[in-house]
Scaffold this active site. Structure first.
Site, short mmCIF file in Angstrom:
data_model
loop_
_atom_site.label_atom_id
_atom_site.label_comp_id
_atom_site.label_asym_id
_atom_site.label_seq_id
_atom_site.Cartn_x
_atom_site.Cartn_y
_atom_site.Cartn_z
CG ASP A 52 -2.57 0.17 2.96
OD1 ASP A 52 -1.42 0.56 3.22
OD2 ASP A 52 -3.13 0.44 1.88
CG HIS A 60 0.22 -3.13 -6.37
ND1 HIS A 60 -0.52 -3.02 -7.52
CD2 HIS A 60 -0.71 -3.16 -5.36
CE1 HIS A 60 -1.81 -2.98 -7.24
NE2 HIS A 60 -1.95 -3.07 -5.94
CE LYS A 77 -0.15 -0.03 -0.22
NZ LYS A 77 -1.11 1.04 0.15
CG HIS A 120 -6.50 3.47 -6.75
ND1 HIS A 120 -6.18 2.26 -6.18
CD2 HIS A 120 -5.74 4.39 -6.12
CE1 HIS A 120 -5.28 2.44 -5.24
NE2 HIS A 120 -5.00 3.73 -5.18
CG ASP A 174 -7.73 -1.30 0.19
OD1 ASP A 174 -8.19 -0.85 1.27
OD2 ASP A 174 -6.68 -0.87 -0.34
CB SER A 229 -5.43 5.85 -1.11
OG SER A 229 -4.92 4.54 -1.25
CD GLU A 258 -6.87 -1.80 -3.85
OE1 GLU A 258 -6.54 -2.98 -3.63
OE2 GLU A 258 -6.13 -0.83 -3.63
CE LYS A 310 -3.67 -3.93 -2.09
NZ LYS A 310 -4.62 -2.96 -1.52
CD GLU A 369 -4.19 -0.69 -7.14
OE1 GLU A 369 -4.94 -1.66 -6.89
OE2 GLU A 369 -3.56 -0.09 -6.26
CD GLU A 416 -5.39 -3.13 1.75
OE1 GLU A 416 -5.36 -4.17 1.03
OE2 GLU A 416 -4.83 -2.08 1.42
#
Ligand SMILES: C=C(OP(=O)(O)O)C(=O)O
Ligand SMILES: [Mg+2]
Length: 441
Positions: free
Chosen positions: A323, A376, A348, A165, A252, A52, A174, A399, A215, A296
């Site tokens: 993010d 990550h 990141k 994901h 997230d 993403s 998430e 995270k 993840e 997030e």
């Protein structure tokens, strides 16, 4: 002998820089870079990649040759390291990270690093830091953070994967558990693993599938974010922890992924659209009903106005992390700081492409009273540099996915090793205070 001629003596010089193609956790190729120094140290770094991804991120180079890895090969980035970057760095002091990163940026010559590739640049930047640290005989977190590197991060552990994901699951990307009541990072990891396994059993007993997403979190087909959060609270209790006081929740939304033509589609693609104000009301309600400490990408990457409303409404109570909004980019972060968008940045390394620019983003955040969360990517490797980075910067939060898949557990295992090396009387675990508002400078 002049001071000038002394400069550089006794320092590890870069002897060689070599890149190669390796696989990431999704089975896609990525760049690994090894740096050797005159002190006999050889260290390798591997580059992660997102699914993403934000539109404003630095760009990793992919070959596009459909016959190799379906067009995702990274031989051009590997070639850029071996033929252009390496020769330019050989002989430089490996500890001059800022000068080296500046050289990388100049060699590339583009604002988004698309020329040589952010994957090529990042691999070199991280491998140089790793090799310099080993050359000096200090662990990476101490090399980067000095004596103040003693705070272990509170992990946000992604136990329910959705969005990009995990296929067919939730729109929200998430749902994370946050062991705010743990006393040490090892306790936090154990708590996370216990809840993760309890969740697996609860999902199984309720007839859901228990396969995991990118993840390492479960990816059940749940109808709504409410259902996911209610299940998480129940699971935390069943595992023997108190929701809120011992284990909090972080989200997230990755809402850029469900933002189309100026509206949000937070439930199912065929459900009704939400505007920014309705999204803020949705989050306000969720925060009232569940022990949420962090959200997030609650709004999309260019919805600056919406972010201001979100921050005005929830910013005093909840951590609001940018993010896709900030993409680890100091300029975008500074706009957010000026306008009051969010109160934290997700960090990141491959969003920006060099280590020093990453450190600058954390410093800019902290100086402005923003939190920084080291993160990550959904495509990872066994590389654990981000664990050291989290301790080095004193960010207080990380995270790095679920408690399964070795690409994720490698980071937790590294954090526990760092804590053990620091010793119980030195290593700090900030717990809930990691989420307390920072005083604005
Ligand atoms: C880790 C994330 O996912 P990705 O790496 O796919 O951007 C994220 O969005 O925070
Ligand atoms: Mg995100």
């Amino acid at each position: 002998m002049s001071i000038e001629s002394l400069r550089g003596q006794g320092r590890p010089l870069i002897e060689s820089v070599r890149a190669r193609e390796v696989l990431d956790s999704r089975g896609n190729p990525t760049v690994a870079v090894a740096v050797a120094t005159s002190f006999g140290a050889v260290e390798e770094a591997m580059v992660p990649s997102g699914a993403s991804t934000g539109a404003h991120e630095a760009v990793g180079k992919r070959d596009g040759d459909k016959k190799r890895y379906n067009g995702k090969g990274v031989l051009q980035a590997v070639g850029a390291v071996n033929e252009i970057i390496g020769p330019a760095l050989e002989g430089l002091d490996a500890t001059s990270q800022r000068e080296i990163d500046r050289t990388l940026i100049e060699l590339d010559g583009t604002p988004n690093k698309a020329n040589l590739g952010a994957n090529a640049l990042l691999g070199v930047s991280l491998a140089v830091a790793r090799a310099a640290a080993i050359s000096l005989g200090v662990p990476l977190y101490r090399y980067l953070g000095g004596p103040s590197a003693a705070t272990l991060p509170v992990p946000m552990m992604n136990v329910i994967n959705g969005g990009k994901h995990a296929e067919g699951a939730l729109q929200f990307q998430e749902c994370m558990i946050v062991p705010v009541g743990a006393a040490t990072i090892a306790d936090a990891v154990r708590c996370g693993a216990e809840i993760f396994h309890t969740l697996g059993k609860m999902l199984h007993d309720a007839g859901h599938q228990t396969l995991v997403g990118d993840e390492g979190g479960y990816a059940p087909k749940l109808d709504s974010i409410d259902e996911a959060l209610a299940l998480l609270v129940q699971t935390i209790e069943k595992a023997g922890y108190r929701p809120g006081t011992e284990v909090a929740i972080a989200l997230d939304a990755a809402s850029t992924e469900f933002y189309r033509d100026g509206t949000y589609w937070p439930h199912k693609p065929d459900d009704h659209p939400f505007d920014a104000a309705q999204m803020v009301a949705l989050y306000d309600g969720l925060c009232k009903n569940y022990p949420i400490v962090s959200i997030e990408d609650g709004l999309a990457e260019d919805d600056w106005e919406g972010w201001q409303l979100l921050t005005k409404t929830l910013g005093a109570r909840v951590q609001l992390v940018g993010d896709d909004l900030f993409v680890t980019n100091v300029e975008r972060l500074q706009r957010g700081i000026r306008e009051g968008s969010g109160n934290a940045i997700l960090v990141k390394v491959n969003q920006i492409g060099t280590l020093t620019e990453t450190l600058d983003a954390v410093e800019t955040a902290h100086k402005a009273g923003y939190r920084a969360v080291i993160s990550h990517r959904s495509g990872e490797t066994e590389d654990t540099t981000i664990s050291d980075l989290a301790v080095a910067t004193g960010a207080g939060q990380i995270k790095t996915g679920s408690l399964a898949r070795s690409d994720r557990t490698a980071k937790y295992n590294r954090l526990m090793a760092i804590a053990e090396e620091l010793g119980a009387s030195t290593a700090r675990y900030p717990g809930r205070s990691a989420f307390a508002a920072l005083t604005r400078a």
